[in-house]
Design a protein around this motif. Structure first.
Motif, PDB file in Angstrom:
ATOM      1  N   GLN A   1    -107.028  -1.244 -64.311  1.00 56.49           N
ATOM      2  CA  GLN A   1    -108.348  -0.642 -64.173  1.00 56.49           C
ATOM      3  C   GLN A   1    -108.693  -0.380 -62.708  1.00 56.49           C
ATOM      4  O   GLN A   1    -108.189  -1.034 -61.792  1.00 56.49           O
TER       5      GLN A   1
ATOM      6  N   GLU B   1    -110.066  -3.392 -60.647  1.00 52.91           N
ATOM      7  CA  GLU B   1    -109.008  -4.371 -60.417  1.00 52.91           C
ATOM      8  C   GLU B   1    -108.110  -3.921 -59.273  1.00 52.91           C
ATOM      9  O   GLU B   1    -107.765  -4.709 -58.378  1.00 52.91           O
ATOM     10  N   ASN B   2    -107.735  -2.656 -59.301  1.00 56.05           N
ATOM     11  CA  ASN B   2    -106.878  -2.136 -58.241  1.00 56.05           C
ATOM     12  C   ASN B   2    -107.581  -2.117 -56.897  1.00 56.05           C
ATOM     13  O   ASN B   2    -106.972  -2.449 -55.862  1.00 56.05           O
TER      14      ASN B   2
ATOM     15  N   HIS C   1    -102.251 -10.802 -61.628  1.00 57.57           N
ATOM     16  CA  HIS C   1    -103.169 -10.505 -62.725  1.00 57.57           C
ATOM     17  C   HIS C   1    -104.641 -10.578 -62.331  1.00 57.57           C
ATOM     18  O   HIS C   1    -105.446 -11.279 -62.962  1.00 57.57           O
ATOM     19  N   VAL C   2    -105.018  -9.845 -61.297  1.00 57.96           N
ATOM     20  CA  VAL C   2    -106.440  -9.694 -60.991  1.00 57.96           C
ATOM     21  C   VAL C   2    -107.116  -9.034 -62.188  1.00 57.96           C
ATOM     22  O   VAL C   2    -106.658  -8.012 -62.690  1.00 57.96           O
ATOM     23  N   GLU C   3    -108.212  -9.631 -62.645  1.00 53.64           N
ATOM     24  CA  GLU C   3    -108.874  -9.156 -63.871  1.00 53.64           C
ATOM     25  C   GLU C   3    -110.362  -8.952 -63.610  1.00 53.64           C
ATOM     26  O   GLU C   3    -111.034  -9.838 -63.068  1.00 53.64           O
ATOM     27  N   THR C   4    -110.872  -7.796 -64.022  1.00 49.68           N
ATOM     28  CA  THR C   4    -112.242  -7.415 -63.715  1.00 49.68           C
ATOM     29  C   THR C   4    -113.257  -8.487 -64.088  1.00 49.68           C
ATOM     30  O   THR C   4    -114.151  -8.824 -63.315  1.00 49.68           O
TER      31      THR C   4
ATOM     32  N   VAL D   1    -102.385  -6.530 -61.346  1.00 48.08           N
ATOM     33  CA  VAL D   1    -103.682  -6.499 -62.016  1.00 48.08           C
ATOM     34  C   VAL D   1    -103.456  -6.622 -63.522  1.00 48.08           C
ATOM     35  O   VAL D   1    -102.349  -6.442 -64.010  1.00 48.08           O
TER      36      VAL D   1
ATOM     37  N   SER E   1    -109.748 -15.155 -60.868  1.00 46.74           N
ATOM     38  CA  SER E   1    -108.554 -14.434 -60.447  1.00 46.74           C
ATOM     39  C   SER E   1    -108.730 -13.853 -59.044  1.00 46.74           C
ATOM     40  O   SER E   1    -107.765 -13.754 -58.279  1.00 46.74           O
ATOM     41  N   TYR E   2    -109.958 -13.504 -58.678  1.00 49.54           N
ATOM     42  CA  TYR E   2    -110.248 -12.989 -57.344  1.00 49.54           C
ATOM     43  C   TYR E   2    -110.105 -14.119 -56.314  1.00 49.54           C
ATOM     44  O   TYR E   2    -109.516 -13.953 -55.259  1.00 49.54           O
TER      45      TYR E   2
END
Length: 302
Positions: A93, A96-97, A54-57, A89, A62-63
């Motif tokens: 988005q 995120e990708n 769940h990488v989130e902008t 992600v 999360s990064y």
């Protein structure tokens, strides 16, 4: 040079730039705790499975969590493959990708990185599902040279079959598999059985949720001697109950491998394949610790 070629060139350039930036970032200058297989000299192959990153902008943590997780995985001395079972992600988005794929490509925690779709990767019920599907295929081809034509695919690694299934809708309540994909799964299973190969199936959802019916799908997997089925989606902390048998198929429910409000995490599994058995151990990759009591041995169906 036509427009589509220009777009591919620009995306590849962006991927390269992002990868270089990742490698220079302070977040990617850490280290993981080394670990190895129980019996390295007898190992056929060894792989890691993680899920729901769940990488989130708009969530910098999360990064950082992804970088810590990748460093922890890469510290494995015998790991050939990492499988990411979807929801890589949060919203499908672009940024995120870019971060997820360039982070994995810059770190390369294993020689083989197999990425699956989850409902969040496909928009989580919102947005343009068809675009998300095409982006998933394009990103895997661009960053890993995967040569995918569909979001489902398989790889043969050290004589073992890794079958990666895709849900074909972004609806979080559905594990929809088209009849075309279902037939494809059966054909690959036939090929694996004819080869006498250990076979592993990965998806974002559990067997019971598949659109064709869980019992029917479990019977298919049993017929073709699938050794393990691994999935995520439910964000359950990694306990003994995550290792279960459904419809006669040994299944493992992966937790969210990055931190949630409910629990700290860096958890996943290490799978070691030997000639006659499969050893699975739970590991916290961020802390660099084996999870006490989570050790399971499975026979290899012939």
């Amino acid at each position: 040079m036509d427009f589509s070629t220009v777009v591919i060139y620009l995306k590849d350039l962006l991927a390269t730039v992002m990868t270089l930036l990742m490698m220079m970032s302070p977040a990617f200058t850490g280290d993981g705790v080394a670990y190895q297989a129980k019996n390295p000299d007898e190992l056929v192959t060894s792989f890691v499975v993680v899920s729901d990153i769940h990488v989130e902008t708009n969530n910098p943590k999360s990064y950082e969590a992804l970088s810590d997780l990748l460093y922890g995985i890469k510290a494995g001395e015998d790991i050939d493959t990492v499988v990411y079972t979807g929801d890589n992600v949060m919203n499908g988005q672009f940024l995120e990708n870019v971060f997820f794929y360039s982070a994995v490509r810059s770190m390369m925690p294993a020689e083989n990185n197999l990425v699956l779709t989850g409902n969040h990767d496909l928009g989580n019920g919102a947005g343009d599902h068809d675009k998300s599907r095409k982006d998933f295929i394009a990103n895997n081809n661009l960053y890993f040279g995967a040569k995918l034509e569909e979001p489902y695919y398989y790889r043969v690694i050290n004589g073992c079959y890794f079958i990666c299934i895709s849900t074909e809708v972004g609806d979080p309540s559905q594990f929809y598999v088209s009849d075309e994909q279902y037939s494809w799964i059966e054909e690959v299973l036939k090929e694996a059985k004819a080869a006498g190969a250990p076979t592993f199936v990965f998806a974002h959802f559990p067997i019971r949720d598949i659109s064709q019916g869980g019992a029917k799908f479990a019977e298919l997997l049993k017929e073709y001697n699938v050794s393990l089925y691994c999935h995520g989606h439910y964000h359950n902390e990694l306990f003994d109950r995550n290792f279960y048998n459904w419809g006669g198929i040994n299944s493992i429910n992966l937790p969210r491998s990055t931190e949630t409000k409910e629990y700290e995490a860096g958890d996943g599994i290490v799978v070691e394949v030997y000639e006659d058995e499969i050893l699975v151990r739970g590991r916290d990759f961020i802390k660099g610790e084996w999870i006490e009591g989570l050790v399971y041995t499975y026979s290899i169906a012939k």
